[in-house]
Motif scaffolding. Structure first.
Motif, PDB file in Angstrom:
ATOM      1  N   HIS A 211       0.852  -1.195   0.000  1.00 29.21           N
ATOM      2  CA  HIS A 211       0.000   0.000   0.000  1.00 29.21           C
ATOM      3  C   HIS A 211       0.883   1.239   0.000  1.00 29.21           C
ATOM      4  O   HIS A 211       1.633   1.457   0.950  1.00 29.21           O
ATOM      5  CB  HIS A 211      -0.890   0.048   1.252  1.00 29.21           C
ATOM      6  CG  HIS A 211      -1.910  -1.027   1.332  1.00 29.21           C
ATOM      7  ND1 HIS A 211      -3.108  -0.979   0.670  1.00 29.21           N
ATOM      8  CD2 HIS A 211      -1.922  -2.199   2.018  1.00 29.21           C
ATOM      9  CE1 HIS A 211      -3.817  -2.063   0.951  1.00 29.21           C
ATOM     10  NE2 HIS A 211      -3.114  -2.821   1.761  1.00 29.21           N
ATOM     11  N   GLN A 235      -3.208  -4.013  -5.142  1.00 35.02           N
ATOM     12  CA  GLN A 235      -4.536  -3.519  -5.498  1.00 35.02           C
ATOM     13  C   GLN A 235      -4.595  -3.349  -7.009  1.00 35.02           C
ATOM     14  O   GLN A 235      -3.801  -2.616  -7.588  1.00 35.02           O
ATOM     15  CB  GLN A 235      -4.796  -2.190  -4.800  1.00 35.02           C
ATOM     16  CG  GLN A 235      -6.175  -1.595  -5.065  1.00 35.02           C
ATOM     17  CD  GLN A 235      -6.490  -0.453  -4.117  1.00 35.02           C
ATOM     18  OE1 GLN A 235      -6.361  -0.591  -2.905  1.00 35.02           O
ATOM     19  NE2 GLN A 235      -6.908   0.677  -4.655  1.00 35.02           N
ATOM     20  N   ASP A 240      -8.004   1.660 -11.134  1.00 40.57           N
ATOM     21  CA  ASP A 240      -6.642   1.900 -10.664  1.00 40.57           C
ATOM     22  C   ASP A 240      -5.573   1.517 -11.678  1.00 40.57           C
ATOM     23  O   ASP A 240      -4.397   1.807 -11.464  1.00 40.57           O
ATOM     24  CB  ASP A 240      -6.383   1.115  -9.367  1.00 40.57           C
ATOM     25  CG  ASP A 240      -6.975   1.793  -8.152  1.00 40.57           C
ATOM     26  OD1 ASP A 240      -7.097   3.027  -8.177  1.00 40.57           O
ATOM     27  OD2 ASP A 240      -7.327   1.092  -7.182  1.00 40.57           O
ATOM     28  N   ALA A 244      -4.937   5.421 -10.645  1.00 48.37           N
ATOM     29  CA  ALA A 244      -4.709   5.434  -9.196  1.00 48.37           C
ATOM     30  C   ALA A 244      -3.953   6.682  -8.762  1.00 48.37           C
ATOM     31  O   ALA A 244      -4.291   7.308  -7.755  1.00 48.37           O
ATOM     32  CB  ALA A 244      -3.944   4.179  -8.765  1.00 48.37           C
ATOM     33  N   ASN A 248      -5.145   9.774  -6.239  1.00 51.64           N
ATOM     34  CA  ASN A 248      -4.342  10.192  -5.083  1.00 51.64           C
ATOM     35  C   ASN A 248      -2.869  10.108  -5.476  1.00 51.64           C
ATOM     36  O   ASN A 248      -2.386   9.019  -5.803  1.00 51.64           O
ATOM     37  CB  ASN A 248      -4.618   9.304  -3.876  1.00 51.64           C
ATOM     38  CG  ASN A 248      -3.998   9.852  -2.597  1.00 51.64           C
ATOM     39  OD1 ASN A 248      -2.847  10.262  -2.565  1.00 51.64           O
ATOM     40  ND2 ASN A 248      -4.781   9.870  -1.531  1.00 51.64           N
ATOM     41  N   ASN A 251      -0.614   7.183  -4.450  1.00 47.48           N
ATOM     42  CA  ASN A 251      -0.855   5.827  -4.920  1.00 47.48           C
ATOM     43  C   ASN A 251      -0.052   5.530  -6.182  1.00 47.48           C
ATOM     44  O   ASN A 251       0.523   6.434  -6.792  1.00 47.48           O
ATOM     45  CB  ASN A 251      -2.345   5.612  -5.174  1.00 47.48           C
ATOM     46  CG  ASN A 251      -3.151   5.649  -3.884  1.00 47.48           C
ATOM     47  OD1 ASN A 251      -2.605   5.437  -2.805  1.00 47.48           O
ATOM     48  ND2 ASN A 251      -4.438   5.922  -3.985  1.00 47.48           N
ATOM     49  N   GLU A 272      -8.888  -5.653  -3.434  1.00 44.78           N
ATOM     50  CA  GLU A 272      -9.709  -4.517  -3.869  1.00 44.78           C
ATOM     51  C   GLU A 272     -10.049  -4.540  -5.361  1.00 44.78           C
ATOM     52  O   GLU A 272      -9.960  -3.518  -6.039  1.00 44.78           O
ATOM     53  CB  GLU A 272      -9.032  -3.189  -3.508  1.00 44.78           C
ATOM     54  CG  GLU A 272      -8.710  -3.028  -2.042  1.00 44.78           C
ATOM     55  CD  GLU A 272      -9.941  -2.986  -1.141  1.00 44.78           C
ATOM     56  OE1 GLU A 272     -11.063  -2.974  -1.666  1.00 44.78           O
ATOM     57  OE2 GLU A 272      -9.776  -2.974   0.088  1.00 44.78           O
ATOM     58  N   LEU A 275     -12.684  -2.193  -5.295  1.00 45.17           N
ATOM     59  CA  LEU A 275     -12.429  -0.976  -4.514  1.00 45.17           C
ATOM     60  C   LEU A 275     -13.376  -0.884  -3.314  1.00 45.17           C
ATOM     61  O   LEU A 275     -14.038   0.135  -3.090  1.00 45.17           O
ATOM     62  CB  LEU A 275     -12.561   0.269  -5.400  1.00 45.17           C
ATOM     63  CG  LEU A 275     -11.361   0.573  -6.286  1.00 45.17           C
ATOM     64  CD1 LEU A 275     -11.684   1.711  -7.245  1.00 45.17           C
ATOM     65  CD2 LEU A 275     -10.136   0.920  -5.446  1.00 45.17           C
ATOM     66  N   PRO A 361     -12.031   8.069  -2.478  1.00 39.80           N
ATOM     67  CA  PRO A 361     -11.600   6.672  -2.663  1.00 39.80           C
ATOM     68  C   PRO A 361     -11.599   5.848  -1.383  1.00 39.80           C
ATOM     69  O   PRO A 361     -10.608   5.209  -1.037  1.00 39.80           O
ATOM     70  CB  PRO A 361     -10.188   6.817  -3.241  1.00 39.80           C
ATOM     71  CG  PRO A 361      -9.694   8.111  -2.704  1.00 39.80           C
ATOM     72  CD  PRO A 361     -10.911   9.011  -2.650  1.00 39.80           C
ATOM     73  N   ASN A 363     -12.586   2.621   0.710  1.00 41.52           N
ATOM     74  CA  ASN A 363     -12.930   1.230   0.435  1.00 41.52           C
ATOM     75  C   ASN A 363     -13.626   0.550   1.602  1.00 41.52           C
ATOM     76  O   ASN A 363     -13.790  -0.667   1.602  1.00 41.52           O
ATOM     77  CB  ASN A 363     -11.671   0.430   0.077  1.00 41.52           C
ATOM     78  CG  ASN A 363     -11.084   0.873  -1.242  1.00 41.52           C
ATOM     79  OD1 ASN A 363     -11.697   1.641  -1.976  1.00 41.52           O
ATOM     80  ND2 ASN A 363      -9.895   0.416  -1.539  1.00 41.52           N
ATOM     81  N   GLN A 438      -5.601   3.783   1.338  1.00 37.81           N
ATOM     82  CA  GLN A 438      -5.824   4.590   0.135  1.00 37.81           C
ATOM     83  C   GLN A 438      -5.182   5.974   0.246  1.00 37.81           C
ATOM     84  O   GLN A 438      -5.326   6.795  -0.650  1.00 37.81           O
ATOM     85  CB  GLN A 438      -7.324   4.733  -0.127  1.00 37.81           C
ATOM     86  CG  GLN A 438      -8.055   3.414  -0.283  1.00 37.81           C
ATOM     87  CD  GLN A 438      -7.462   2.548  -1.377  1.00 37.81           C
ATOM     88  OE1 GLN A 438      -7.168   3.037  -2.461  1.00 37.81           O
ATOM     89  NE2 GLN A 438      -7.293   1.262  -1.107  1.00 37.81           N
TER      90      GLN A 438
END
Length: 461
Positions: A211, A235, A240, A244, A248, A251, A272, A275, A361, A363, A438
């Motif tokens: 992540h 993910q 994404d 992605a 953000n 990401n 995800e 998501l 975003p 999840n 996220q």
């Protein structure tokens, strides 16, 4: 330029990455290896589960994996686990070929491993694979002793003497991903300990879930010769894949993550794919677009087929709380019908359209909870997203549907989130931010929503 790149992918690079459809569906095993009395109708409609082979162990892993982060709970303030329903879900999943179950000491307020272990222990141990994680997020658990104690407790909770797939959990989260990685796993000798456990056979496959901080991802892959990662959890979904980082900046696009794993022949576990359900609860315009193309398929099935089409994917995780979720997902993987290049292009274009609808975003993983001030962070963000997707966002007093949308947003907000747990109680302490996979700047979003709500109440929007 972006669409030209997508078209190029759909014709040439797509088949280079994805390979022929035969590669995806060649290893099929029957879904119906076990009799069940309550699913005859669904069995009649399903074919065979699609399996993928782990190149190291030869494990035949179901392409649909069960994510155990969202097990059902019973009513009550303490939200006890609904073990009877969990057992029924596990039984139905195994009867239809699902054999990969992914849990963690952190899931379901620390109760997922025990509930999963109870449900799985009722089946022969060689009929399923257990995946769990070393979820030593809190600094108080970073010591070698505390981390090893957490690891050993997983064996007890899961009622097993070996773990099929063990992950370093959530590497790269927060602003100091590399420093945290070293503190949690490297400087304390915990990773060396886990490598020894793999050599001893108590861990059959060792990997990590990623992540956020791309430096951590790249660093761990650069150490492949030393660590010999058996798999990596990333993910991946059609939004994404290339958006992605737009959603953000912290990401990383899934296209890069998957490509780096494919180069090294490291199997990918997909988290995800929906998501957190957001790709099954898209804007009404997107629903209409998908349904026009495939009227008999669910909106969610597009996302599952997308993730499953890539041959380097070992399994696609889904947190299925309800039987209807499980049954619908089984229809996507029993067997998988891989997407064509033209269908991939359709989803890329769909993702471009989705970027026009500014959802947050979230999840609903609940890693940000509990809030020390009692704020129900996920419910606030999900209500906001729901109103965006359903067209209930009062944009201005001049809008034709302003009165109706204003009423729907405010009434829905009070129904979804008790007033003492709404966004106006956020003091901006930022305790939630480092825990968000996220990388959402949660206090900023809560303050923005609170200001929006106040303008609606006062009629000044």
């Amino acid at each position: 330029m972006k669409k030209d790149k997508h078209k190029e992918m759909s014709r040439r690079d797509f088949f280079k990455i994805v390979g022929s459809a035969g590669l995806v569906v060649s290893g099929l095993t029957g879904c119906n290896g076990k009799k069940s009395t309550d699913d005859k109708a669904s069995k009649a409609q399903l074919g065979e589960m699609t399996y993928r082979t782990n190149p190291k162990t030869g494990d035949k892993v179901s392409l649909l994996g069960y994510g155990c982060m969202r097990w059902p709970t019973l009513p009550g303030g303490d939200e006890p686990m609904d073990q009877e329903t969990i057992n029924a879900l596990v039984d139905h999943a195994i009867a239809h070929g699902v054999n990969y179950f992914d849990t963690s000491p952190a899931y379901c307020k620390g109760r997922s491993e025990r509930a999963t272990g109870i449900a799985l222990a009722r089946h022969p141990r060689d009929t399923y694979f257990i995946a769990t994680k070393l979820s030593n997020f809190a600094p108080s658990t970073w010591s070698r002793e505390a981390s090893i104690a957490m690891y050993r407790n997983s064996f007890k909770e899961l009622q097993t003497d070996y773990i099929d797939y063990l992950l370093l959990h959530g590497v790269g989260m927060g602003d100091d991903g590399m420093e945290t990685l070293r503190a949690r796993y490297i400087d304390n000798g915990v990773l060396d300990f886990l490598l020894e456990e793999r050599r001893a056979g108590r861990i059959r496959n060792l990997g990590f879930s990623y992540h956020g901080d791309i430096r951590v991802f790249d660093y761990l892959l650069s150490k492949q010769e030393e660590y010999q990662w058996d798999f990596v959890q990333i993910q991946l979904n059609y939004l994404d894949w290339q958006h992605a980082k737009e959603i953000n900046p912290r990401n990383t696009n899934a296209e890069y993550l998957y490509g780096e794993l494919a180069k090294r022949n490291i199997p990918a576990i997909i988290m995800e794919p929906l998501l957190g359900g957001r790709l099954s609860k898209v804007h009404d315009h997107i629903v209409a677009r998908l349904k026009q193309r495939e009227p008999d398929r669910s909106v969610a099935s597009w996302a599952f087929r997308f993730a499953g089409t890539f041959p380097g994917v070992l399994t696609v995780l889904s947190g299925m709380t309800y039987m209807e979720h499980l049954q619908d997902n089984l229809s996507s993987f029993c067997p998988l019908q891989p997407l064509t290049g033209e269908e991939m292009q359709f989803l890329y274009d769909t993702a471009d359209l989705m970027m026009q609808f500014p959802t947050i975003p979230c999840n609903d993983c609940k890693y940000c909870m509990p809030c020390p001030y009692g704020i129900d962070i996920p419910s606030i963000l999900l209500h906001y997203n729901k109103c965006v997707n359903e067209g209930h966002m009062p944009e201005s007093r001049q809008a034709e549907n302003y009165r109706e949308a204003r009423r729907a947003f405010l009434i829905g907000y009070d129904r979804s989130v008790p007033r003492l747990r709404q966004a106006n109680h956020c003091i901006g302490c930022n305790q939630c931010v480092p825990h968000c996979p996220q990388n959402i700047q949660i206090p900023e979003e809560l303050h923005r929503i609170d200001q929006f709500v106040e303008k609606l109440k006062q009629g000044t929007l």
